[in-house]
Design a protein around this motif. Structure first.
Motif, mmCIF file in Angstrom:
data_model
loop_
_atom_site.group_PDB
_atom_site.id
_atom_site.type_symbol
_atom_site.label_atom_id
_atom_site.label_comp_id
_atom_site.label_asym_id
_atom_site.label_seq_id
_atom_site.Cartn_x
_atom_site.Cartn_y
_atom_site.Cartn_z
ATOM 1 N N GLY A 52 43.725 48.741 45.755
ATOM 2 C CA GLY A 52 43.484 48.082 47.025
ATOM 3 C C GLY A 52 42.691 46.823 46.754
ATOM 4 O O GLY A 52 43.239 45.808 46.345
ATOM 5 N N SER A 53 41.393 46.898 46.948
ATOM 6 C CA SER A 53 40.503 45.797 46.611
ATOM 7 C C SER A 53 39.248 46.377 45.992
ATOM 8 O O SER A 53 38.869 47.515 46.276
ATOM 9 N N ALA A 54 38.605 45.583 45.147
ATOM 10 C CA ALA A 54 37.413 46.076 44.483
ATOM 11 C C ALA A 54 36.535 44.930 44.026
ATOM 12 O O ALA A 54 37.027 43.850 43.709
ATOM 13 N N ASP A 55 35.242 45.184 43.997
ATOM 14 C CA ASP A 55 34.281 44.271 43.410
ATOM 15 C C ASP A 55 33.726 44.945 42.161
ATOM 16 O O ASP A 55 33.220 46.069 42.216
ATOM 17 N N LEU A 56 33.857 44.251 41.034
ATOM 18 C CA LEU A 56 33.543 44.845 39.738
ATOM 19 C C LEU A 56 32.633 43.942 38.931
ATOM 20 O O LEU A 56 32.613 42.720 39.121
ATOM 21 N N THR A 57 31.927 44.544 38.016
ATOM 22 C CA THR A 57 31.193 43.807 37.000
ATOM 23 C C THR A 57 31.849 44.113 35.665
ATOM 24 O O THR A 57 31.830 45.258 35.202
ATOM 25 N N LEU A 58 32.496 43.109 35.070
ATOM 26 C CA LEU A 58 33.255 43.291 33.832
ATOM 27 C C LEU A 58 32.409 42.888 32.625
ATOM 28 O O LEU A 58 31.945 41.753 32.529
ATOM 29 N N PRO A 112 51.119 34.492 40.609
ATOM 30 C CA PRO A 112 52.477 34.176 41.056
ATOM 31 C C PRO A 112 53.346 35.426 41.153
ATOM 32 O O PRO A 112 53.383 36.251 40.240
ATOM 33 N N GLY A 113 54.035 35.571 42.284
ATOM 34 C CA GLY A 113 54.964 36.682 42.463
ATOM 35 C C GLY A 113 54.313 38.001 42.794
ATOM 36 O O GLY A 113 55.020 39.006 42.963
ATOM 37 N N GLU A 114 52.996 38.039 42.879
ATOM 38 C CA GLU A 114 52.289 39.280 43.192
ATOM 39 C C GLU A 114 51.323 39.024 44.350
ATOM 40 O O GLU A 114 50.813 37.926 44.528
ATOM 41 N N ARG A 115 51.063 40.050 45.123
ATOM 42 C CA ARG A 115 50.082 39.929 46.202
ATOM 43 C C ARG A 115 48.704 40.321 45.666
ATOM 44 O O ARG A 115 48.085 41.284 46.104
ATOM 45 N N THR A 116 48.269 39.542 44.690
ATOM 46 C CA THR A 116 47.008 39.829 44.016
ATOM 47 C C THR A 116 46.210 38.547 43.849
ATOM 48 O O THR A 116 46.750 37.519 43.442
ATOM 49 N N ARG A 117 44.920 38.632 44.169
ATOM 50 C CA ARG A 117 44.030 37.493 43.993
ATOM 51 C C ARG A 117 42.783 37.958 43.246
ATOM 52 O O ARG A 117 42.248 39.036 43.514
ATOM 53 N N ILE A 118 42.361 37.136 42.300
ATOM 54 C CA ILE A 118 41.153 37.419 41.520
ATOM 55 C C ILE A 118 40.159 36.308 41.773
ATOM 56 O O ILE A 118 40.494 35.119 41.682
ATOM 57 N N THR A 135 26.189 37.808 35.185
ATOM 58 C CA THR A 135 24.898 38.469 35.291
ATOM 59 C C THR A 135 23.990 38.010 34.153
ATOM 60 O O THR A 135 24.435 37.342 33.214
ATOM 61 N N ARG A 136 22.729 38.396 34.221
ATOM 62 C CA ARG A 136 21.801 38.011 33.171
ATOM 63 C C ARG A 136 22.206 38.584 31.818
ATOM 64 O O ARG A 136 21.910 38.013 30.764
ATOM 65 N N SER A 137 22.909 39.733 31.835
ATOM 66 C CA SER A 137 23.338 40.358 30.579
ATOM 67 C C SER A 137 24.604 39.737 30.007
ATOM 68 O O SER A 137 25.011 40.051 28.894
ATOM 69 N N GLY A 138 25.260 38.831 30.781
ATOM 70 C CA GLY A 138 26.474 38.175 30.308
ATOM 71 C C GLY A 138 27.758 38.749 30.850
ATOM 72 O O GLY A 138 28.845 38.294 30.488
ATOM 73 N N ALA A 139 27.675 39.763 31.720
ATOM 74 C CA ALA A 139 28.875 40.320 32.349
ATOM 75 C C ALA A 139 29.345 39.386 33.474
ATOM 76 O O ALA A 139 28.620 38.488 33.903
ATOM 77 N N TRP A 140 30.564 39.637 33.957
ATOM 78 C CA TRP A 140 31.165 38.774 34.972
ATOM 79 C C TRP A 140 31.375 39.561 36.264
ATOM 80 O O TRP A 140 31.914 40.664 36.250
ATOM 81 N N THR A 141 30.960 38.969 37.386
ATOM 82 C CA THR A 141 31.134 39.580 38.704
ATOM 83 C C THR A 141 32.463 39.107 39.290
ATOM 84 O O THR A 141 32.679 37.912 39.469
ATOM 85 N N VAL A 142 33.339 40.071 39.576
ATOM 86 C CA VAL A 142 34.721 39.758 39.932
ATOM 87 C C VAL A 142 35.145 40.542 41.167
ATOM 88 O O VAL A 142 34.795 41.723 41.331
ATOM 89 N N ARG A 143 35.872 39.897 42.053
ATOM 90 C CA ARG A 143 36.520 40.574 43.180
ATOM 91 C C ARG A 143 38.024 40.521 42.975
ATOM 92 O O ARG A 143 38.608 39.456 42.741
ATOM 93 N N ILE A 144 38.679 41.668 43.078
ATOM 94 C CA ILE A 144 40.131 41.760 42.968
ATOM 95 C C ILE A 144 40.668 42.251 44.309
ATOM 96 O O ILE A 144 40.226 43.282 44.813
ATOM 97 N N THR A 145 41.617 41.508 44.871
ATOM 98 C CA THR A 145 42.226 41.869 46.144
ATOM 99 C C THR A 145 43.725 42.002 45.948
ATOM 100 O O THR A 145 44.375 41.079 45.420
ATOM 101 N N THR A 146 44.302 43.117 46.320
ATOM 102 C CA THR A 146 45.743 43.349 46.161
ATOM 103 C C THR A 146 46.340 43.745 47.516
ATOM 104 O O THR A 146 45.653 44.183 48.418
ATOM 105 N N GLY A 147 47.655 43.541 47.620
ATOM 106 C CA GLY A 147 48.387 44.015 48.776
ATOM 107 C C GLY A 147 48.235 43.169 50.011
ATOM 108 O O GLY A 147 48.580 43.597 51.119
ATOM 109 N N THR A 148 47.701 41.942 49.879
ATOM 110 C CA THR A 148 47.556 41.075 51.041
ATOM 111 C C THR A 148 48.170 39.716 50.753
ATOM 112 O O THR A 148 48.388 39.338 49.620
#
Length: 424
Positions: free
Chosen positions: A295-301, A399-405, A411-424
């Motif tokens: 669906g959609s999610a907010d992640l720290t990668l 392209p071709g997918e209903r997905t947005r990143i 973050t201070r540790s060097g990780a990346w804050t990401v939101r993934i939205t699908t199906g819209t």
């Protein structure tokens, strides 16, 4: 005498175009950043439209009959799985028409311990490749020119080379004690072609010392060899596919599918650490490090190449979106650390996976989120993809997918804050 399979023929495919990176205005970027930071502080967003599961099985593509299929729901038992220590013997072959100019220990040092270190870092210490180089040259019965060594090797001469090599060294090596066999030819012999280095799979295993030899790595590299070449070839031993594109006429770009972003694309890549999808397949990512987004999610990668400190813990490494029966999208962070310490750019990398596409046909395709620019012309194997990752404050519609990143920040540790939205 065992019959040896011809190598797969590389079938070029048109490289998919990149999508559009949206660079919001300063005001909207600030609003998006504030929103994402607030969401990141509380973890995944609650609500019916949001679904990110630590049970990644819905996103695990099934293994198919394609050569080196990227399906990972099951393991192909024809290949050793590098989830424990494996032993490799390295045999050095000389020829009657050439006296070696270097010693076996010098050649062994070209590959080890660097290849062991590469896999140690890539696996986060879960896999150790233990090398056992022989201390002497083993003389082949025919001159190097007799074998016709070249990239697209004739079956008859290649079979003779492998048969002669195994028979010549059999008295010195107990093959039953090794998981991997490297046959290293004298690099200065006149008939040795460095372009012929590859893994050869047998239709029927050779038998030696009561053990089946299912494949060997034939090494014909110059001294010193190509950077990371043995890591690339050893990847095939673990059922990983070639990710490069081989032009039909042998001319043109070979790295249009993945550029610098995985050693299975190019041994010269600036960011050679294995894709998260590969690490998932090989068993190097724990269950909690792969998220299936439905669906959609907010992640720290966490950066894919970052090796955790002893006793430390690592969060999410890989986010996967299933896009079809035989396809998926993967999202991961790449930073200048570990095997990727020489990377050209840092950011959030997005790529497609196709489990029915064979080795060399483009089973992985990196999406260029900056199609109108390139980077690191003096170092990159394919500059158009050197700046493929998304950076802070950018969003990308696939392209071709209903997905947005969308990428908020680091973050201070060097990780990346990401939101993934699908199906819209």
């Amino acid at each position: 005498m065992s019959r040896i399979r011809h190598p797969e023929v590389d079938v070029p495919r048109q490289h998919r175009p990149g999508g559009v990176v949206e660079r919001p205005s300063l005001r909207s970027a600030a609003a998006a950043l504030t929103s994402l930071l607030a969401l990141a502080a509380t973890g995944l967003v609650a609500g019916p439209a949001v679904a990110a599961s630590r049970d990644a099985s819905p996103c695990a593509l099934p293994r198919t009959g394609a050569h080196h299929s990227l399906g990972l729901d099951t393991w192909n038992d024809a290949y050793p799985r590098p989830d424990h220590s494996l032993d490799a013997v390295m045999v050095f072959l000389s020829f009657p028409d050439s006296e070696p100019a270097v010693t076996p220990d010098v050649l062994a040092a070209d590959y080890f311990p660097s290849t062991t270190r590469f896999f140690k870092r890539a696996s986060y210490g879960k896999f150790t490749l233990r090398a056992h180089p022989q201390q002497q040259w083993t003389r082949m019965p025919h001159p190097s020119t007799w074998y016709g060594i070249q990239r697209d090797w004739g079956s008859e001469q290649r079979t003779a080379y492998l048969r002669d090599a195994i028979e010549a060294v059999d008295d010195q090596v107990d093959f039953s004690t090794y998981d991997i066999v490297y046959l290293v030819a004298d690099p200065d012999a006149p008939g040795v072609d460095s372009d012929a280095t590859k893994v050869v799979n047998f239709d029927r295993p050779l038998r030696a010392d009561g053990a089946d030899i299912k494949r060997v790595v034939t090494v014909f590299e110059e001294h010193p060899p190509d950077r990371n070449v043995l890591a690339h070839e050893t990847g095939h031993v673990f059922d990983l596919a070639d990710l490069y594109h081989r032009p039909k006429d042998g001319k043109g770009d070979w790295d249009t599918y993945v550029g610098d972003w995985d050693v299975m694309g190019s041994q010269f890549g600036l960011s050679p650490d294995l894709f998260g999808w590969h690490k998932w397949k090989l068993g190097w990512l724990d269950r909690g490090q792969v998220v299936c987004v439905q669906g959609s999610a907010d992640l720290t990668l966490e950066p894919m190449a970052e090796v955790p400190v002893p006793g430390g813990s690592i969060g999410t490494r890989l986010a996967v979106i299933r896009t079809g029966t035989d396809s998926a999208l993967a999202v991961e962070a790449r930073s200048a650390t570990g095997n990727d310490r020489g990377t050209c750019t840092e950011g959030v990398l997005i790529y497609r996976i196709h489990n029915r596409t064979p080795s060399g046909g483009g089973p992985i395709e990196v999406l260029d989120t900056h199609p109108d620019s390139d980077a690191c012309w003096e170092r990159s194997v394919y500059p158009p993809l050197a700046d493929a990752p998304l950076r802070e404050g950018e969003r990308y519609s696939v392209p071709g997918e209903r997905t947005r990143i969308e990428v908020a920040d680091r973050t201070r540790s060097g990780a990346w804050t990401v939101r993934i939205t699908t199906g819209t």
